[in-house]
Design an enzyme around this catalytic site. Structure first.
Site, PDB file in Angstrom:
ATOM      1  NE  ARG A  83      -3.519   2.735   0.754  1.00  0.00           N
ATOM      2  CZ  ARG A  83      -4.588   2.973   1.491  1.00  0.00           C
ATOM      3  NH1 ARG A  83      -5.135   2.011   2.196  1.00  0.00           N
ATOM      4  NH2 ARG A  83      -5.127   4.166   1.539  1.00  0.00           N
ATOM      5  NE  ARG A  94      -7.567   2.424  -1.959  1.00  0.00           N
ATOM      6  CZ  ARG A  94      -8.185   3.406  -1.349  1.00  0.00           C
ATOM      7  NH1 ARG A  94      -8.610   3.259  -0.139  1.00  0.00           N
ATOM      8  NH2 ARG A  94      -8.393   4.542  -1.946  1.00  0.00           N
ATOM      9  CG  ASP A  97      -8.583   0.981   2.498  1.00  0.00           C
ATOM     10  OD1 ASP A  97      -7.796   1.560   3.269  1.00  0.00           O
ATOM     11  OD2 ASP A  97      -9.776   1.307   2.373  1.00  0.00           O
ATOM     12  CG  ASP A  99     -10.925   1.703   6.001  1.00  0.00           C
ATOM     13  OD1 ASP A  99      -9.921   2.421   6.152  1.00  0.00           O
ATOM     14  OD2 ASP A  99     -11.557   1.627   4.928  1.00  0.00           O
TER      15      ASP A  99
END
Length: 166
Positions: A83, A94, A97, A99
């Site tokens: 990343r 990307r 990711d 989160d």
């Protein structure tokens, strides 16, 4: 131990492979145990100019890490999997990711971390996998279940089942 929900997504290269690798690394990380995971979903990009669809999944974890420590761990994993972050806070393609969607029922809003994820309630790519593993989870800010939030989506991006669980 806290319960947290993490969203995993990739729209570059071996998308499925990156999501699987991220989950595997998370599962092997000290002080983190994966409780359950969603299936994989292919989703169109949300508010970004890209032709590359994402592969997404959500994992529920149990952890003794603080939210800030967890953020450091996931950012390290993102870097490990290629990343690249830019100075601009815009959405770009990307490899991975990760989160933090929720951390128990805590509300956190600092310069480094915002929990719950500020767009969770607007994104089918997060709501659909979350429906699969925790449809009755109550959003600590909106006081609505994941099912209720999904029913209120105005313009959901397309989400298609892509594969079995992690």
């Amino acid at each position: 131990m806290a319960i947290a929900y993490l969203s995993l997504g990739s729209n570059l290269g071996d998308r499925l492979g990156y999501v699987q690798q991220a989950a595997s690394i998370i599962g092997m990380t000290k002080n983190i145990q994966i409780v359950t995971s969603s299936s994989f979903y292919e989703t169109e990009p949300w508010q970004m100019n890209s032709e590359n669809w994402f592969v997404n999944a959500i994992i529920e974890i149990s952890t003794s890490l603080t939210p800030e420590e967890l953020l450091i761990v996931i950012q390290r994993i993102e870097s490990q999997l290629g990343r690249e972050r830019t100075e601009k806070r815009e959405y770009t393609d990307r490899t991975i990711d990760i989160d933090i969607l929720f951390y128990d029922n805590r509300l956190i809003n600092t310069e480094k971390i915002v929990i719950p994820h500020r767009f969770f309630h607007k994104r089918a790519c997060m709501l659909v996998p979350m429906l699969e593993i925790a449809q009755d989870f109550v959003h600590p800010l909106f006081k609505k279940t994941v099912s209720e939030l999904y029913d209120e989506l105005e313009n959901p991006e397309q989400v298609v089942l892509y594969g079995t669980r992690i």
